[in-house]
Scaffold this motif. Structure first.
Motif, PDB file in Angstrom:
ATOM      1  N   GLU A   1       0.784  -1.207   0.317  1.00 63.68           N
ATOM      2  CA  GLU A   1      -0.243  -0.172  -0.300  1.00 63.68           C
ATOM      3  C   GLU A   1       0.940   1.322  -0.495  1.00 63.68           C
ATOM      4  OE1 GLU A   1      -3.122   0.718   3.366  1.00 63.68           O
ATOM      5  OE2 GLU A   1      -3.865  -1.146   2.664  1.00 63.68           O
ATOM      6  N   ARG A   2       2.195   0.861   0.645  1.00 64.90           N
ATOM      7  CA  ARG A   2       2.869   2.666   0.741  1.00 64.90           C
ATOM      8  C   ARG A   2       3.775   2.538  -0.357  1.00 64.90           C
ATOM      9  NH1 ARG A   2       5.201   5.229   5.719  1.00 64.90           N
ATOM     10  NH2 ARG A   2       3.751   3.754   6.895  1.00 64.90           N
ATOM     11  N   LEU A   3       3.650   1.260  -0.924  1.00 63.80           N
ATOM     12  CA  LEU A   3       5.289   1.675  -1.854  1.00 63.80           C
ATOM     13  C   LEU A   3       4.752   1.360  -3.578  1.00 63.80           C
ATOM     14  CD1 LEU A   3       7.635  -0.983   0.285  1.00 63.80           C
ATOM     15  CD2 LEU A   3       8.131   1.852   0.294  1.00 63.80           C
ATOM     16  N   LEU A   4       4.503   0.764  -3.488  1.00 66.24           N
ATOM     17  CA  LEU A   4       4.093  -0.012  -5.084  1.00 66.24           C
ATOM     18  C   LEU A   4       3.309   1.854  -5.461  1.00 66.24           C
ATOM     19  CD1 LEU A   4       2.642  -3.222  -5.723  1.00 66.24           C
ATOM     20  CD2 LEU A   4       4.478  -1.957  -6.803  1.00 66.24           C
ATOM     21  N   PRO A   5       2.659   2.047  -5.114  1.00 67.48           N
ATOM     22  CA  PRO A   5       1.811   3.304  -6.265  1.00 67.48           C
ATOM     23  C   PRO A   5       3.099   4.560  -6.020  1.00 67.48           C
ATOM     24  CG  PRO A   5       0.894   2.747  -4.200  1.00 67.48           C
ATOM     25  CD  PRO A   5       1.750   2.046  -4.886  1.00 67.48           C
ATOM     26  N   ARG A   6       3.940   4.395  -5.831  1.00 70.81           N
ATOM     27  CA  ARG A   6       5.393   5.266  -6.927  1.00 70.81           C
ATOM     28  C   ARG A   6       6.361   4.653  -6.534  1.00 70.81           C
ATOM     29  NH1 ARG A   6       6.491  10.160  -7.454  1.00 70.81           N
ATOM     30  NH2 ARG A   6       8.611  11.004  -7.256  1.00 70.81           N
ATOM     31  N   TYR A   7       6.323   3.736  -6.720  1.00 72.53           N
ATOM     32  CA  TYR A   7       8.163   2.985  -6.434  1.00 72.53           C
ATOM     33  C   TYR A   7       7.619   1.638  -7.270  1.00 72.53           C
ATOM     34  CZ  TYR A   7       9.965   6.956  -3.280  1.00 72.53           C
ATOM     35  OH  TYR A   7       9.998   7.681  -2.845  1.00 72.53           O
ATOM     36  N   PRO A   8       7.326   1.279  -8.864  1.00 69.74           N
ATOM     37  CA  PRO A   8       7.155  -0.387  -9.621  1.00 69.74           C
ATOM     38  C   PRO A   8       8.470  -1.116  -9.206  1.00 69.74           C
ATOM     39  CG  PRO A   8       6.650   1.510 -10.773  1.00 69.74           C
ATOM     40  CD  PRO A   8       7.081   2.581  -9.389  1.00 69.74           C
ATOM     41  N   CYS A   9       9.262   0.032  -8.931  1.00 66.42           N
ATOM     42  CA  CYS A   9      10.733  -1.138  -8.339  1.00 66.42           C
ATOM     43  C   CYS A   9      10.474  -1.563  -7.402  1.00 66.42           C
ATOM     44  CB  CYS A   9      12.012  -0.718  -8.811  1.00 66.42           C
ATOM     45  SG  CYS A   9      12.200   0.527  -7.280  1.00 66.42           S
ATOM     46  N   VAL A  10       9.793  -2.268  -6.520  1.00 64.29           N
ATOM     47  CA  VAL A  10       9.407  -2.759  -5.631  1.00 64.29           C
ATOM     48  C   VAL A  10       8.948  -3.943  -5.795  1.00 64.29           C
ATOM     49  CG1 VAL A  10       9.073  -2.832  -3.202  1.00 64.29           C
ATOM     50  CG2 VAL A  10       9.765  -0.903  -4.221  1.00 64.29           C
ATOM     51  N   CYS A  11       9.397  -4.820  -4.890  1.00 62.49           N
ATOM     52  CA  CYS A  11       9.021  -6.640  -5.559  1.00 62.49           C
ATOM     53  C   CYS A  11       9.359  -7.077  -3.813  1.00 62.49           C
ATOM     54  CB  CYS A  11       9.572  -6.795  -6.447  1.00 62.49           C
ATOM     55  SG  CYS A  11      10.996  -7.581  -7.067  1.00 62.49           S
ATOM     56  N   TRP A  12       8.281  -8.013  -3.976  1.00 58.12           N
ATOM     57  CA  TRP A  12       8.442  -9.398  -2.678  1.00 58.12           C
ATOM     58  C   TRP A  12       9.034 -10.068  -3.640  1.00 58.12           C
ATOM     59  CZ3 TRP A  12       5.847  -5.004  -2.949  1.00 58.12           C
ATOM     60  CH2 TRP A  12       5.594  -3.766  -2.302  1.00 58.12           C
ATOM     61  N   GLU A  13       9.398 -11.252  -2.861  1.00 56.25           N
ATOM     62  CA  GLU A  13      10.104 -12.984  -2.760  1.00 56.25           C
ATOM     63  C   GLU A  13       9.931 -12.540  -1.268  1.00 56.25           C
ATOM     64  OE1 GLU A  13      10.893 -13.476  -5.954  1.00 56.25           O
ATOM     65  OE2 GLU A  13      11.916 -11.623  -6.643  1.00 56.25           O
ATOM     66  N   ASN A  14       9.606 -14.392  -1.824  1.00 52.76           N
ATOM     67  CA  ASN A  14       9.532 -15.422  -0.343  1.00 52.76           C
ATOM     68  C   ASN A  14      10.890 -16.271   0.082  1.00 52.76           C
ATOM     69  OD1 ASN A  14       6.974 -15.680   0.256  1.00 52.76           O
ATOM     70  ND2 ASN A  14       6.970 -17.241  -1.740  1.00 52.76           N
ATOM     71  N   LYS A  15      12.815 -15.445  -0.954  1.00 52.56           N
ATOM     72  CA  LYS A  15      13.411 -15.619  -0.435  1.00 52.56           C
ATOM     73  C   LYS A  15      14.695 -15.316  -1.139  1.00 52.56           C
ATOM     74  CE  LYS A  15      14.743 -20.465  -2.681  1.00 52.56           C
ATOM     75  NZ  LYS A  15      15.542 -19.972  -3.389  1.00 52.56           N
TER      76      LYS A  15
END
Ligand SMILES: C[S@@+](CC[C@H](N)C(=O)[O-])C[C@H]1O[C@@H](n2cnc3c(N)ncnc32)[C@H](O)[C@@H]1O
Length: 383
Positions: free
Chosen positions: A132-146
């Motif tokens: 919610e905080r990051l994605l709208p402004r920073y699409p370079c962020v991604c989430w991984e499990n490891k």
């Protein structure tokens, strides 16, 4: 606040089904049960409405100064690679990531366009908050499990390892026992059972004086974590900020009760069997063990300091002076000054928090601003 009854029932059922569980298993369920654990619930945890503060929530200068250090590290690596990866473990509310990304975008736009920012986060509710905080402004962020394999970049964390489940030991008359949790007469009780070989090996390596009565914690998960990170990192840095000590201080004969603590609504207690699912649990980190495990997977220790010295090296004094100059006329400036002071003053957060920097494929003589002032000698983590 009472314990979460659903969580208590789940832990209790596990004990009834298989017998007493190691304290580390109890702590893992209390904090990370996927539905009812403390870190899974949507409850406010960090900041004024939560249970404790962390540095990124004290003042945004923390994120800015850490970002300066990360950028400098990226510059060291980026001579040979196009894409740079920042991997933040345990990003909490995402405030630190937001401050770092803002700084890089504003001050280092070229790096910003080459940056992939990966978050590895255990808590589903924090993951949702971060998105919610990051994605709208920073699409370079991604989430991984490891950790992705063969990555080049910087792995960093703030107060990750102190939140890992720990084994608790009781040593008496030369016998090392592990604390297990049982259920008796409608309540959790502790039992002493023989410690596993892994724990006995750890005690031996630390050289604990086992002829005296002594309680302590062992964070085996932190070692597994460092091993995994070191193996997956192909070239780069690992920067770990947390409270803890070199082994000889953490396991000093005078520290007879260990460092395990619970945090609930900004008060500290030592009772893990109350507020279950509603309170945080932590213990201090053994930085010597992290360095040793790191060395086995190619991570060389580059420096170890405390938060006071780390932030000084990155320019907090100049930032504080800027606020001090405006303080007489601006109450806002005074608020900023005091928050920065809280981060860096030795008597508040500055001395408790330590910073360990390790590197793989990095020249040993690399100059990093955060290590300009060192609180410890180079050998303080070598046994
Ligand atoms: C004490 S909080 C610190 C949050 C944040 N770094 C800060 O400074 O505000 C610990 C964080 O680590 C996360 N965490 C705990 N175990 C984890 C694991 N094995 N992998 C990834 N994140 C984990 C928690 O969910 C939480 O986000």
């Amino acid at each position: 606040m009472a314990s979460n009854p659903n969580l208590v029932a789940i832990i209790c059922d596990e004990i009834k089904g298989g017998g007493p569980i190691p304290f580390a298993r109890f702590m893992a369920l209390a904090l990370y049960h996927p539905e009812h654990g403390y870190y899974s619930s949507g409850k406010e945890k960090i900041g004024p409405g939560g249970d404790y503060y962390t540095s990124p929530t004290v003042h945004p200068i923390f994120a800015k100064l850490l970002a300066r250090q990360l950028v400098q590290m990226a510059e060291v690596i980026s001579t040979t690679h196009d894409e740079i990866v920042f991997i933040e473990f345990g990003a909490g509310s995402g405030l630190l990531a937001q401050g770092i990304l803002r700084f890089v975008e504003e001050q280092h736009p070229i790096l910003f366009h080459r940056l992939r920012y990966i978050i590895i986060e255990e808590s589903p509710s924090f993951r949702a908050r971060q998105r919610e905080r990051l994605l709208p402004r920073y699409p370079c962020v991604c989430w991984e499990n490891k950790m992705p394999d063969a990555c080049v970049g910087v792995v960093f964390s703030n107060e990750l390892l102190d939140a890992f489940p720990v084994h608790r030991l009781h040593i008496e008359n030369g016998v090392v026992s592990e604390i297990y949790v049982d259920w008796e007469q409608d309540r959790f009780v502790e039992r002493l059972l023989p410690a596993s070989t892994a724990l006995l090996d750890y005690v031996k390596r630390v050289g604990l004086l086992i002829d005296q009565q002594y309680d302590c914690e062992v964070n085996l998960q932190a070692l597994d974590w460092m091993h995994e990170v070191g193996q997956a990192l192909c070239q780069g840095f690992v920067l770990t900020i947390d409270y803890g000590y070199p082994a000889e201080l953490l396991y000093h004969p005078t520290r007879k009760k260990g460092t395990f603590l619970c945090y609930h609504q900004h008060t500290v207690n030592e009772n893990p069997y109350q507020h279950i699912g509603e309170q945080d649990m932590t213990s201090h980190v053994d930085f010597t063990a992290l360095v040793e495990i790191g060395q086995r997977v190619g991570l060389a220790p580059l420096g170890f300091t405390d938060q006071t010295h780390f932030l000084m090296g990155l320019g907090i004094a100049e930032e504080m002076q800027g606020e001090a100059d405006k303080m007489e006329t601006s109450p806002e400036a005074k608020k900023h000054f005091l928050a920065m002071k809280r981060l860096m003053a030795p008597e508040t957060m500055g001395k408790t928090f330590k910073v360990l920097i390790q590197g793989k494929g990095i020249p040993a003589e690399v100059a990093l601003d955060g290590l300009t002032f060192r609180a410890f000698s180079k050998d303080s983590l070598i046994r």
